[in-house]
Motif scaffolding. Structure first.
Motif, PDB file in Angstrom:
ATOM      1  N   GLY A  28     105.578  79.126  23.387  1.00  0.00           N
ATOM      2  CA  GLY A  28     106.574  79.528  23.295  1.00  0.00           C
ATOM      3  C   GLY A  28     107.072  79.958  22.124  1.00  0.00           C
ATOM      4  O   GLY A  28     107.475  81.046  21.775  1.00  0.00           O
ATOM      5  N   GLY A  31     104.938  82.951  20.981  1.00  0.00           N
ATOM      6  CA  GLY A  31     105.217  84.238  22.081  1.00  0.00           C
ATOM      7  C   GLY A  31     106.265  84.992  21.679  1.00  0.00           C
ATOM      8  O   GLY A  31     107.014  84.697  20.593  1.00  0.00           O
ATOM      9  N   TRP A  33     109.669  86.512  21.192  1.00  0.00           N
ATOM     10  CA  TRP A  33     111.367  86.166  21.462  1.00  0.00           C
ATOM     11  C   TRP A  33     112.028  87.586  21.730  1.00  0.00           C
ATOM     12  O   TRP A  33     113.162  87.455  22.343  1.00  0.00           O
ATOM     13  CB  TRP A  33     111.604  85.508  20.280  1.00  0.00           C
ATOM     14  CG  TRP A  33     111.429  84.026  20.242  1.00  0.00           C
ATOM     15  CD1 TRP A  33     110.122  83.315  20.304  1.00  0.00           C
ATOM     16  CD2 TRP A  33     112.366  82.814  20.340  1.00  0.00           C
ATOM     17  NE1 TRP A  33     110.163  82.179  20.314  1.00  0.00           N
ATOM     18  CE2 TRP A  33     111.482  81.909  20.436  1.00  0.00           C
ATOM     19  CE3 TRP A  33     113.564  82.668  20.093  1.00  0.00           C
ATOM     20  CZ2 TRP A  33     111.941  80.491  20.024  1.00  0.00           C
ATOM     21  CZ3 TRP A  33     114.130  81.462  19.940  1.00  0.00           C
ATOM     22  CH2 TRP A  33     113.073  80.292  20.054  1.00  0.00           C
ATOM     23  N   TRP A  35     111.236  91.132  23.344  1.00  0.00           N
ATOM     24  CA  TRP A  35     110.278  91.788  23.959  1.00  0.00           C
ATOM     25  C   TRP A  35     110.536  93.306  23.785  1.00  0.00           C
ATOM     26  O   TRP A  35     111.604  93.854  24.011  1.00  0.00           O
ATOM     27  CB  TRP A  35     110.292  91.469  25.541  1.00  0.00           C
ATOM     28  CG  TRP A  35     109.498  92.251  26.425  1.00  0.00           C
ATOM     29  CD1 TRP A  35     109.554  93.224  26.959  1.00  0.00           C
ATOM     30  CD2 TRP A  35     108.027  91.987  26.472  1.00  0.00           C
ATOM     31  NE1 TRP A  35     108.450  93.744  27.762  1.00  0.00           N
ATOM     32  CE2 TRP A  35     107.287  93.057  27.350  1.00  0.00           C
ATOM     33  CE3 TRP A  35     107.156  91.124  25.926  1.00  0.00           C
ATOM     34  CZ2 TRP A  35     105.994  92.967  27.702  1.00  0.00           C
ATOM     35  CZ3 TRP A  35     105.426  91.039  26.364  1.00  0.00           C
ATOM     36  CH2 TRP A  35     105.218  92.081  27.249  1.00  0.00           C
ATOM     37  N   ARG A  42     107.424  93.925  19.291  1.00  0.00           N
ATOM     38  CA  ARG A  42     107.818  92.569  19.683  1.00  0.00           C
ATOM     39  C   ARG A  42     107.931  91.489  18.575  1.00  0.00           C
ATOM     40  O   ARG A  42     107.191  91.750  17.428  1.00  0.00           O
ATOM     41  CB  ARG A  42     106.601  92.059  20.576  1.00  0.00           C
ATOM     42  CG  ARG A  42     106.476  92.860  21.922  1.00  0.00           C
ATOM     43  CD  ARG A  42     105.590  92.364  22.769  1.00  0.00           C
ATOM     44  NE  ARG A  42     105.067  93.234  23.594  1.00  0.00           N
ATOM     45  CZ  ARG A  42     103.811  93.364  24.520  1.00  0.00           C
ATOM     46  NH1 ARG A  42     102.950  92.463  24.292  1.00  0.00           N
ATOM     47  NH2 ARG A  42     103.696  94.293  25.494  1.00  0.00           N
ATOM     48  N   GLU A 190     115.646  93.134  25.116  1.00  0.00           N
ATOM     49  CA  GLU A 190     115.317  92.171  26.047  1.00  0.00           C
ATOM     50  C   GLU A 190     114.601  90.746  25.479  1.00  0.00           C
ATOM     51  O   GLU A 190     113.659  90.854  24.586  1.00  0.00           O
ATOM     52  CB  GLU A 190     114.245  92.884  26.794  1.00  0.00           C
ATOM     53  CG  GLU A 190     113.554  92.175  27.907  1.00  0.00           C
ATOM     54  CD  GLU A 190     112.547  92.779  28.835  1.00  0.00           C
ATOM     55  OE1 GLU A 190     111.870  92.346  29.980  1.00  0.00           O
ATOM     56  OE2 GLU A 190     112.403  94.151  28.628  1.00  0.00           O
ATOM     57  N   GLY A 192     112.457  87.891  25.171  1.00  0.00           N
ATOM     58  CA  GLY A 192     111.017  87.451  25.847  1.00  0.00           C
ATOM     59  C   GLY A 192     110.962  86.153  26.241  1.00  0.00           C
ATOM     60  O   GLY A 192     111.781  85.353  26.352  1.00  0.00           O
ATOM     61  N   ARG A 193     109.712  85.658  26.534  1.00  0.00           N
ATOM     62  CA  ARG A 193     109.548  84.411  27.264  1.00  0.00           C
ATOM     63  C   ARG A 193     109.545  83.198  26.381  1.00  0.00           C
ATOM     64  O   ARG A 193     109.824  82.104  26.778  1.00  0.00           O
ATOM     65  CB  ARG A 193     108.272  84.425  28.207  1.00  0.00           C
ATOM     66  CG  ARG A 193     107.116  84.672  27.057  1.00  0.00           C
ATOM     67  CD  ARG A 193     105.641  84.423  27.855  1.00  0.00           C
ATOM     68  NE  ARG A 193     104.579  85.010  26.983  1.00  0.00           N
ATOM     69  CZ  ARG A 193     103.989  84.522  26.310  1.00  0.00           C
ATOM     70  NH1 ARG A 193     104.273  83.000  25.867  1.00  0.00           N
ATOM     71  NH2 ARG A 193     103.109  85.009  25.465  1.00  0.00           N
ATOM     72  N   VAL A 196     112.619  80.327  26.198  1.00  0.00           N
ATOM     73  CA  VAL A 196     112.683  79.341  27.495  1.00  0.00           C
ATOM     74  C   VAL A 196     111.194  78.568  27.417  1.00  0.00           C
ATOM     75  O   VAL A 196     111.337  77.290  27.832  1.00  0.00           O
ATOM     76  CB  VAL A 196     112.434  80.268  28.832  1.00  0.00           C
ATOM     77  CG1 VAL A 196     112.429  79.199  29.904  1.00  0.00           C
ATOM     78  CG2 VAL A 196     113.984  80.965  28.959  1.00  0.00           C
ATOM     79  N   GLU A 197     110.022  78.994  27.233  1.00  0.00           N
ATOM     80  CA  GLU A 197     108.840  78.404  27.089  1.00  0.00           C
ATOM     81  C   GLU A 197     108.916  77.177  26.153  1.00  0.00           C
ATOM     82  O   GLU A 197     108.512  75.975  26.377  1.00  0.00           O
ATOM     83  CB  GLU A 197     107.685  79.230  26.909  1.00  0.00           C
ATOM     84  CG  GLU A 197     107.329  80.036  28.059  1.00  0.00           C
ATOM     85  CD  GLU A 197     106.097  80.779  27.841  1.00  0.00           C
ATOM     86  OE1 GLU A 197     105.516  81.171  28.859  1.00  0.00           O
ATOM     87  OE2 GLU A 197     105.601  80.752  26.642  1.00  0.00           O
TER      88      GLU A 197
END
Length: 228
Positions: A28, A31, A33, A35, A42, A190, A192-193, A196-197
């Motif tokens: 996370g 990864g 944040w 998108w 990104r 948007e 990103g994942r 949450v991750e």
């Protein structure tokens, strides 16, 4: 219900949850944040501390964001690795224990600024990062001689506090940046994942260790076990 209770008593489940939590935190934070279809647009969680310095609303003071809060997950992750590496409740193989212990150091060093020099690390802009790195590296050195002897309940409490410290301020700051980021991208961003991750990862990490702690039995607390 009996099968669920039996499953929860399995030490592999608790250890697996703890390790899975660590992996999710890494996935996370490193990864996306923000998108965007072109990979170059990104923004990773790791990059936010430097990225915010170039956001006009942050530079002007219109949006109040402390860029250091975006390093708090690294502090929490490094300290969590140090706290958990040699805990007997997790029943980790010796090689895995030392791997987790050593990984706390590169996680801490991820707070180093780009193109750093010793003089730069002592400048007012980066001195907080330098202190945080020093504390995390020192904690990694104390993992085997000290943290493994701490009461498990204290370790669990510290993990929960670190999780809250890592997620709350960063998520709140990222939310305050949504408007400026929309302006930079020319459209609503948007998400990103990453958020949450990372949040799920810290939650799973804490739950896994608490479960492992609840499974601890008297024979495993013997001095011979503690010294492994």
């Amino acid at each position: 219900m009996s099968s669920l209770a039996s499953l929860l008593r399995n030490s592999l489940i608790a250890t697996g949850l703890t390790l899975a939590g660590l992996v999710l935190v890494v996935a996370g934070y490193w990864g996306p944040w923000v998108w965007a279809e072109p990979a170059g647009l990104r923004v990773l969680g790791l990059d936010l501390a430097e990225y915010v310095k170039f956001v006009a609303e942050v530079r002007s003071g219109q949006v109040s964001v402390l860029r250091e809060v975006f390093y708090l997950p690294l502090v929490a992750l490094s300290l969590s690795l140090s706290l958990l590496a040699h805990r007997r409740e997790l029943r980790l193989p010796r090689a895995v224990r030392w791997l987790l212990n050593l990984l706390a150091i590169p996680v801490a060093l991820a707070m180093l600024p780009p193109a750093w020099t010793p003089a730069l690390l002592l400048s007012p802009e980066f001195v907080k990062q330098t202190i945080a790195i020093g504390l995390c590296v020192a904690a990694a050195g104390l993992s085997y001689p000290l943290w493994r002897r701490m009461p498990g309940s204290l370790v669990a409490g510290m993990l929960v506090m670190l999780a809250l410290l890592a997620t709350g301020p960063m998520l709140a700051s990222f939310w305050r940046l949504r408007g400026p980021l929309d302006a930079v991208y020319g459209r609503p961003i948007e998400v990103g994942r990453g958020p949450v991750e990372m949040t799920l990862g810290f939650a799973v990490l804490c739950a896994g260790y608490v479960l492992a702690l609840s499974q601890a039995v008297a024979p495993d607390s013997s001095p011979g076990k503690q010294n492994n």
